[in-house]
Write an enzyme that holds these catalytic residues in place. Structure first.
Site, PDB file in Angstrom:
ATOM      1  CB  SER A 222      44.259  49.980 -40.096  1.00 53.14           C
ATOM      2  OG  SER A 222      43.824  50.104 -38.773  1.00 53.14           O
ATOM      3  CD  GLU A 349      51.244  48.460 -36.828  1.00 55.20           C
ATOM      4  OE1 GLU A 349      50.471  49.430 -36.875  1.00 55.20           O
ATOM      5  OE2 GLU A 349      51.484  47.727 -37.800  1.00 55.20           O
ATOM      6  CG  HIS A 441      48.099  51.822 -36.793  1.00 58.20           C
ATOM      7  ND1 HIS A 441      48.113  50.536 -37.283  1.00 58.20           N
ATOM      8  CD2 HIS A 441      46.867  52.313 -37.090  1.00 58.20           C
ATOM      9  CE1 HIS A 441      46.949  50.256 -37.837  1.00 58.20           C
ATOM     10  NE2 HIS A 441      46.179  51.327 -37.738  1.00 58.20           N
TER      11      HIS A 441
END
Length: 523
Positions: A222, A349, A441
């Site tokens: 990330s 995600e 995610h």
């Protein structure tokens, strides 16, 4: 030095250490490592040793507040490294239905430049070193949230996790001008400078922990992966790492100097005083107020009319110093040609943000996309994705995932390949426990750090991924016997490993939806 346990070797089961958050503790009296700054005493675990809270730079307080990191001061005697160091002060993003991942200290301390080392032990040939850059939207997170014992034991490697400055402390130039009015060089990129300081520390100290400073893999997820992408273009980081893994983040999350200066000025306005005179708590409150102002398209609760739509106030800055040019341009020109890359993203995600902050984060992502593409083109893409998925909601999620994660990964791979560097691409397709939200995610994190055996919830898939990651750290190639033939990336085929219980390689994983982005800018 104490040798409190008999090491099982790389196939032994590594347990989380004391303070890691799941209740298991040390099994011996610790081990001292002789660093260039003094002896550091850690803790013996079952199949690894851990040194927690090791300073990699001087505390950024007092005259060093808001300034580039300086080397740590030497210490006398043995330093107790059994407890994690403080995290950077944490900011809460607006609109989240659940708290973001955090370190052990609720809001942390400005004295936060500490790292943690896991190693099977000092003996044997020098081991590859993996250095983790944590995520958290550039405003939260900590190295102490990730336990490197399992990776260290499974792969016979050294694992390093670190804290770095977050939010306004790491991404705004807040230092008072020096003599003659000169600004602090790189002051808008203190987070990146902290990470470079970690890599310099590794170069100087890895051997003391059994590591090879000539085989360093930088990996992150990330915002951590986005920092890795920026470091691929940072001249000061060149030669300090030798492979890079980017999980759910590429290189487009940077801003120009003018945008960074606008964020700094607005932050100071919200603070209402000179940053040097403000307390840590005041700086955190002003940072959270700035997040609330700039999150969303302008009609989202907490957003301020006239704020830049969807703008992120805390990002790496192309400042001409730490980042002389945009990372994508630097990479295409060969800034990391000698660094093999493994670039990954998760299939679904954006479903995480649709679950946690549906009224805030997805509209902010859409605002950025509309600003980059125009409303008409964005509407055309929405219609295409809805038809492709057979459902408007699923199409919106897939479009946002591609815009923010999938396509940036592909374009990074394109740029690195054009410069002559070796690249592999991977999409995580493993759905954890039939989660209806899919492979959202962060779904790769349990695979990276969890148990890779039959007792773990993701055992087989985690073992496949960790072995690929470890092979990449050892040799610069993620191929293993447990995976199908996985060719290097090339733009004509775009071969990508779809990673699940039965991994398979496909060409052009985005199909006609990705084709529709040809020639279009990314948000």
């Amino acid at each position: 030095m104490s040798e409190a346990v008999s090491w099982r070797g790389p196939d032994g089961d590594a347990r989380d250490g004391a303070g890691a958050g799941n209740g298991t503790g040390p099994v011996g009296g610790g081990a001292a490592a002789r660093t260039p700054w003094g002896d550091a005493r850690g803790v013996d675990l079952v199949a690894a040793r851990v040194w927690r809270g090791v300073p990699y730079a001087a505390a950024p307080v007092g005259t060093l507040r808001f300034r580039a990191p300086r080397p740590p001061a030497p210490w006398a005697g043995e330093r107790d490294c059994s407890v994690f160091g403080p995290t950077s002060p944490q900011l809460r993003a607006p609109g989240l239905r659940a708290p973001a991942r955090r370190g052990r200290a609720p809001r942390g301390s400005e004295d936060c430049l500490y790292l943690n080392v896991w190693s099977p032990g000092p003996g044997g040939p020098p081991r590859p070193v993996l250095v983790w850059i944590h995520g958290g939207g550039f405003v939260s997170g900590a190295g102490s949230s990730f336990d490197g014992a399992r990776l260290a034991a499974r792969g016979d490697v050294v694992v390093v996790t670190a804290n770095y400055r977050l939010g306004p402390f790491g991404h705004l130039a807040l230092a008072q001008p020096g003599p003659g009015g000169a600004d602090e060089a790189g002051g808008a990129n203190l987070a990146l400078l902290d990470q470079i300081a970690v890599l310099r520390w590794v170069r100087s100290a890895a051997a003391a922990f059994g590591g090879d400073p000539g085989r360093v893999t930088l990996f992150g997820e990330s915002a951590g992966a986005m920092c890795v992408g920026a470091l691929l273009a940072a001249p000061a980081a060149r030669g300090l790492f030798h492979r890079a893994v980017l999980q759910s983040g590429a290189v487009q999350h940077v801003r120009d100097r003018a945008a960074g200066e606008r964020a700094r000025r607005r932050f100071v306005d919200l603070l209402g005083r000179r940053p040097a005179e403000a307390s840590t708590a005041e700086l955190v409150r002003a940072g959270e107020a700035l997040l609330a102002e700039t999150t969303g398209p302008g009609d989202v609760p907490g957003a301020t009319p006239g704020a830049e739509p969807g703008a992120e106030p805390f990002l790496p800055t192309v400042d001409g110093v730490v980042l002389p040019e945009a990372p994508m341009a630097a990479i295409a020109a060969g800034s990391c040609r000698e660094v093999p890359l493994l670039v990954t993203w998760c299939r679904d995600e954006v479903n995480l943000f649709l679950a946690l902050a549906p009224e805030v984060i997805p509209p902010a992502l859409e605002a950025r996309a509309r600003a980059a593409l125009g409303a008409r083109r964005w509407g055309e893409l929405l219609a295409l994705y809805a038809a492709d998925r057979g459902d408007p909601a699923a199409g919106r999620s897939a479009l946002l995932t591609d815009a923010m994660f999938g396509l940036p990964a592909i374009r990074l791979a394109d740029a690195a390949h054009a410069a002559g560097g070796p690249v592999w691409t991977l999409r995580f397709d493993h759905v954890p426990a039939d989660d209806p939200r899919g492979v959202m995610h962060g779904a790769d994190l349990p695979l990276t750090w969890g148990r890779a055996d039959a007792a773990g919830p993701h055992g087989h898939v985690a073992a496949l991924w960790q072995d690929a990651l470890l092979a990449f750290a050892r040799d610069g190639d993620p191929s293993t016997e447990g995976l199908p033939a996985w060719p290097r990336y090339d733009p004509d085929r775009q071969p990508t490993l779809l990673f699940g219980a039965t991994p398979r390689v496909v060409d052009h994983p985005g199909g006609r939806c990705h084709e529709a982005w040809a020639g279009l800018p990314l948000p």
